[in-house]
Scaffold this motif. Structure first.
Motif, PDB file in Angstrom:
ATOM      1  N   GLU A  42       0.822  -1.213   0.000  1.00  0.00           N
ATOM      2  CA  GLU A  42       0.000   0.000   0.000  1.00  0.00           C
ATOM      3  C   GLU A  42       0.856   1.263   0.000  1.00  0.00           C
ATOM      4  OE1 GLU A  42      -0.047  -1.654   4.307  1.00  0.00           O
ATOM      5  OE2 GLU A  42      -0.067  -2.424   2.242  1.00  0.00           O
ATOM      6  N   ASP A  43       2.037   1.196   0.627  1.00  0.00           N
ATOM      7  CA  ASP A  43       2.929   2.355   0.639  1.00  0.00           C
ATOM      8  C   ASP A  43       3.555   2.574  -0.731  1.00  0.00           C
ATOM      9  OD1 ASP A  43       2.419   2.787   3.343  1.00  0.00           O
ATOM     10  OD2 ASP A  43       4.098   1.533   3.987  1.00  0.00           O
ATOM     11  N   GLY A  44       3.902   1.479  -1.407  1.00  0.00           N
ATOM     12  CA  GLY A  44       4.451   1.593  -2.751  1.00  0.00           C
ATOM     13  C   GLY A  44       3.449   2.186  -3.721  1.00  0.00           C
ATOM     14  N   ILE A  45       2.214   1.723  -3.636  1.00  0.00           N
ATOM     15  CA  ILE A  45       1.147   2.265  -4.484  1.00  0.00           C
ATOM     16  C   ILE A  45       0.938   3.743  -4.196  1.00  0.00           C
ATOM     17  CG2 ILE A  45      -1.346   2.179  -4.921  1.00  0.00           C
ATOM     18  CD1 ILE A  45      -1.134  -0.887  -4.495  1.00  0.00           C
ATOM     19  N   LEU A  46       0.991   4.099  -2.919  1.00  0.00           N
ATOM     20  CA  LEU A  46       0.786   5.494  -2.523  1.00  0.00           C
ATOM     21  C   LEU A  46       1.835   6.413  -3.115  1.00  0.00           C
ATOM     22  CD1 LEU A  46      -0.666   7.641  -0.798  1.00  0.00           C
ATOM     23  CD2 LEU A  46       0.856   7.026   1.093  1.00  0.00           C
ATOM     24  N   ILE A  47       3.099   5.996  -3.075  1.00  0.00           N
ATOM     25  CA  ILE A  47       4.143   6.893  -3.572  1.00  0.00           C
ATOM     26  C   ILE A  47       4.102   7.018  -5.093  1.00  0.00           C
ATOM     27  CG2 ILE A  47       6.051   5.236  -3.817  1.00  0.00           C
ATOM     28  CD1 ILE A  47       7.804   7.445  -2.436  1.00  0.00           C
ATOM     29  N   ILE A  48       3.706   5.948  -5.789  1.00  0.00           N
ATOM     30  CA  ILE A  48       3.552   6.038  -7.242  1.00  0.00           C
ATOM     31  C   ILE A  48       2.406   7.000  -7.586  1.00  0.00           C
ATOM     32  CG2 ILE A  48       2.834   4.746  -9.305  1.00  0.00           C
ATOM     33  CD1 ILE A  48       4.391   2.336  -8.142  1.00  0.00           C
ATOM     34  N   LYS A  49       1.309   6.887  -6.882  1.00  0.00           N
ATOM     35  CA  LYS A  49       0.174   7.794  -7.108  1.00  0.00           C
ATOM     36  C   LYS A  49       0.549   9.233  -6.766  1.00  0.00           C
ATOM     37  CE  LYS A  49      -3.833   6.487  -5.583  1.00  0.00           C
ATOM     38  NZ  LYS A  49      -4.825   5.931  -4.621  1.00  0.00           N
ATOM     39  N   GLU A  50       1.313   9.396  -5.686  1.00  0.00           N
ATOM     40  CA  GLU A  50       1.739  10.738  -5.279  1.00  0.00           C
ATOM     41  C   GLU A  50       2.640  11.347  -6.347  1.00  0.00           C
ATOM     42  OE1 GLU A  50       1.625  13.757  -2.177  1.00  0.00           O
ATOM     43  OE2 GLU A  50       0.465  11.955  -2.585  1.00  0.00           O
ATOM     44  N   ALA A  51       3.548  10.544  -6.895  1.00  0.00           N
ATOM     45  CA  ALA A  51       4.424  11.027  -7.964  1.00  0.00           C
ATOM     46  C   ALA A  51       3.597  11.472  -9.169  1.00  0.00           C
ATOM     47  CB  ALA A  51       5.405   9.932  -8.370  1.00  0.00           C
ATOM     48  N   HIS A  68       9.947 -10.225  -9.986  1.00  0.00           N
ATOM     49  CA  HIS A  68       8.620  -9.984 -10.579  1.00  0.00           C
ATOM     50  C   HIS A  68       7.694  -9.136  -9.696  1.00  0.00           C
ATOM     51  CE1 HIS A  68      10.000 -12.839 -13.418  1.00  0.00           C
ATOM     52  NE2 HIS A  68       9.541 -13.934 -12.851  1.00  0.00           N
ATOM     53  N   SER A  69       7.991  -9.007  -8.407  1.00  0.00           N
ATOM     54  CA  SER A  69       7.048  -8.328  -7.513  1.00  0.00           C
ATOM     55  C   SER A  69       6.916  -6.841  -7.816  1.00  0.00           C
ATOM     56  CB  SER A  69       7.460  -8.525  -6.048  1.00  0.00           C
ATOM     57  OG  SER A  69       8.688  -7.882  -5.767  1.00  0.00           O
ATOM     58  N   ASN A  70       7.985  -6.238  -8.366  1.00  0.00           N
ATOM     59  CA  ASN A  70       7.915  -4.813  -8.660  1.00  0.00           C
ATOM     60  C   ASN A  70       6.912  -4.521  -9.770  1.00  0.00           C
ATOM     61  OD1 ASN A  70       9.436  -2.080  -9.962  1.00  0.00           O
ATOM     62  ND2 ASN A  70       9.439  -2.247  -7.731  1.00  0.00           N
ATOM     63  N   GLU A  71       6.914  -5.361 -10.807  1.00  0.00           N
ATOM     64  CA  GLU A  71       5.930  -5.174 -11.881  1.00  0.00           C
ATOM     65  C   GLU A  71       4.507  -5.346 -11.349  1.00  0.00           C
ATOM     66  OE1 GLU A  71       7.916  -6.202 -16.173  1.00  0.00           O
ATOM     67  OE2 GLU A  71       7.135  -7.889 -15.029  1.00  0.00           O
ATOM     68  N   ILE A  72       4.323  -6.303 -10.480  1.00  0.00           N
ATOM     69  CA  ILE A  72       2.983  -6.518  -9.917  1.00  0.00           C
ATOM     70  C   ILE A  72       2.543  -5.295  -9.130  1.00  0.00           C
ATOM     71  CG2 ILE A  72       1.678  -7.902  -8.247  1.00  0.00           C
ATOM     72  CD1 ILE A  72       3.472 -10.299  -9.100  1.00  0.00           C
ATOM     73  N   LEU A  78      -1.119   1.293 -11.266  1.00  0.00           N
ATOM     74  CA  LEU A  78      -1.666   1.773 -12.542  1.00  0.00           C
ATOM     75  C   LEU A  78      -3.182   1.632 -12.601  1.00  0.00           C
ATOM     76  CD1 LEU A  78       0.886   0.517 -15.231  1.00  0.00           C
ATOM     77  CD2 LEU A  78       0.487   2.854 -14.466  1.00  0.00           C
ATOM     78  N   LYS A  79      -3.719   0.636 -11.909  1.00  0.00           N
ATOM     79  CA  LYS A  79      -5.160   0.439 -11.905  1.00  0.00           C
ATOM     80  C   LYS A  79      -5.885   1.648 -11.304  1.00  0.00           C
ATOM     81  CE  LYS A  79      -5.257  -3.697 -13.703  1.00  0.00           C
ATOM     82  NZ  LYS A  79      -5.716  -3.853 -15.098  1.00  0.00           N
ATOM     83  N   GLN A  80      -5.154   2.430 -10.521  1.00  0.00           N
ATOM     84  CA  GLN A  80      -5.748   3.594  -9.867  1.00  0.00           C
ATOM     85  C   GLN A  80      -5.371   4.900 -10.555  1.00  0.00           C
ATOM     86  OE1 GLN A  80      -5.328   3.435  -5.514  1.00  0.00           O
ATOM     87  NE2 GLN A  80      -4.805   1.258  -5.666  1.00  0.00           N
ATOM     88  N   LEU A  81      -4.767   4.794 -11.732  1.00  0.00           N
ATOM     89  CA  LEU A  81      -4.346   5.969 -12.494  1.00  0.00           C
ATOM     90  C   LEU A  81      -4.897   5.892 -13.916  1.00  0.00           C
ATOM     91  CD1 LEU A  81      -0.575   6.103 -11.428  1.00  0.00           C
ATOM     92  CD2 LEU A  81      -2.441   7.532 -10.555  1.00  0.00           C
ATOM     93  N   PRO A  82      -5.017   7.029 -14.589  1.00  0.00           N
ATOM     94  CA  PRO A  82      -5.466   7.010 -15.991  1.00  0.00           C
ATOM     95  C   PRO A  82      -4.362   6.466 -16.890  1.00  0.00           C
ATOM     96  CG  PRO A  82      -4.956   9.261 -15.293  1.00  0.00           C
ATOM     97  CD  PRO A  82      -4.850   8.399 -14.073  1.00  0.00           C
ATOM     98  N   ARG A  83      -4.544   5.256 -17.394  1.00  0.00           N
ATOM     99  CA  ARG A  83      -3.494   4.572 -18.149  1.00  0.00           C
ATOM    100  C   ARG A  83      -2.981   5.407 -19.316  1.00  0.00           C
ATOM    101  NH1 ARG A  83       0.418   3.220 -19.988  1.00  0.00           N
ATOM    102  NH2 ARG A  83       1.063   1.255 -20.949  1.00  0.00           N
ATOM    103  N   GLU A  84      -3.862   6.115 -19.996  1.00  0.00           N
ATOM    104  CA  GLU A  84      -3.456   6.853 -21.191  1.00  0.00           C
ATOM    105  C   GLU A  84      -2.539   8.038 -20.869  1.00  0.00           C
ATOM    106  OE1 GLU A  84      -7.107   8.826 -19.582  1.00  0.00           O
ATOM    107  OE2 GLU A  84      -6.425   6.763 -19.898  1.00  0.00           O
ATOM    108  N   LYS A  85      -2.466   8.414 -19.598  1.00  0.00           N
ATOM    109  CA  LYS A  85      -1.613   9.539 -19.201  1.00  0.00           C
ATOM    110  C   LYS A  85      -0.292   9.084 -18.581  1.00  0.00           C
ATOM    111  CE  LYS A  85      -5.435  12.780 -18.532  1.00  0.00           C
ATOM    112  NZ  LYS A  85      -6.120  13.693 -17.578  1.00  0.00           N
TER     113      LYS A  85
END
Length: 347
Positions: A42-51, A68-72, A78-85
């Protein structure tokens, strides 16, 4: 450099094939360990979204990161972000490690199978930029790139990249299909690429993506103003060891002094130096902390003149940097495959 949320991260063309990315990218590798312990999902997802929310749209991962865990993790974010952007980059080619070092594979069959697996782990229909992570010198580069070209034609990847490739390999690959970007280590204390690699990229219209633009965190203060975590691969990195580190601390002190002159942090100054190397240069610093993310983004506001760039470069004479940039055969560890390029022949 306060109010980093107001910093506008510009968009630039990466290479001459049409890929547009944020001028500052985000390297996701560290979220799965290496420099520190892996962060909670959840922290990894948060920082990607914050970026992303702060203007970074270019995210870099690889199949080998975290086994492989990093890609997952990136895929879930990405599921929580607009993929096209989002411009998503991942890599293939490092198949593991044995007693001799990295196992590198570049057969067409392996490239295709890795791409299919990455698409599945990431949960996406296409990869924006697909790199060959390390060059398999037992397979002609033309064969590997021909298969990647097919993947472009099938819409599974949009652009092709190389990582840690020689001038000869870059030219031969580019002759088969345009190479959009080269990922390479480039920072204040790693500048050997400037003599031949950078010029050939600019001749061919290939964008440059520096990894470890902060010297594996050195210019952010790791091992200088803060201690290294016991599980960090940096504790055995040549430039962070014993007398080498003591010598390199002198370099850090110079950059710290110059940073005060420019009213920024040492990390911001070091990153700004990389950013100012050209519009075709898109560094991908990574971090596990929001405050460091904000600091990195703040580097976009640090404006340097030609005189400033020379003064900063002169403060880090390459001949004074103690220790090699890679492990070589010194260490055979689980960190090695993600951080040490093999010697590539120029055949």
């Amino acid at each position: 450099m306060a109010d980093n949320q107001r910093v506008q991260v510009p968009k630039v063309k990466l290479g001459s094939q049409g890929l547009e990315v944020s001028k500052l990218g985000f390297g996701c590798m560290g979220l799965s360990g290496v420099y520190n312990s892996p962060v909670a999902e959840e922290d990894g997802i948060l920082i990607i979204k914050e970026a992303f929310n702060k203007g970074i749209t270019f995210f870099d991962t690889a199949d080998v990161y975290g086994a492989h865990s990093n890609e997952i993790l990136v895929g879930k974010a990405l599921k929580q972000l607009p993929r096209e952007k989002v411009q998503l980059a991942t890599k293939f080619g490092i198949a593991g490690i044995n007693a001799d070092g990295m196992i590198v594979r570049g057969t067409p069959e392996y490239a295709r199978s890795c791409c299919e697996a990455s698409l599945t782990r990431l949960g996406v229909d296409y990869i924006d930029l697909y790199y060959q992570h390390r060059i398999d010198t037992s397979v002609p580069i033309e064969e590997t790139i021909s298969e990647l070209k097919k993947l472009v034609e099938e819409g599974k990847i949009k652009y092709i990249g190389l990582s840690e490739a020689s001038v000869d390999t870059i030219r031969r690959a580019h002759a088969v299909h345009p190479i959009t970007a080269l990922q390479i280590e480039w920072s204040l204390w790693t500048r050997d690429v400037e003599e031949e690699i950078i010029p050939v990229c600019r001749e061919l219209g290939i964008g440059i993506v520096p990894y470890s633009p902060l010297g594996r965190g050195f210019f952010a203060g790791k091992a200088v103003v803060e201690s290294l975590p016991a599980d960090s691969f940096l504790v055995s990195h040549p430039r962070f060891l014993g007398e080498n580190l003591n010598k390199n601390k002198i370099i850090y002190d110079r950059i710290e002094t110059l940073a005060r002159k420019h009213h920024c942090s040492p990390a911001q100054l070091a990153l700004a130096w990389v950013l100012e190397q050209g519009d075709d240069v898109v560094p991908i610093p990574g971090t596990t902390k929001i405050k460091n993310l904000d600091d990195n983004i703040g580097s976009v506001r640090v404006k340097l003149t030609a005189e400033d760039l020379k003064e900063i470069s002169d403060a880090v004479p390459i001949e004074e940097v103690a220790g090699s940039r890679t492990y070589g055969n010194m260490v055979k560890s689980s960190w090695n495959f993600a951080n040490t390029p093999p010697k590539e022949s120029k055949v």
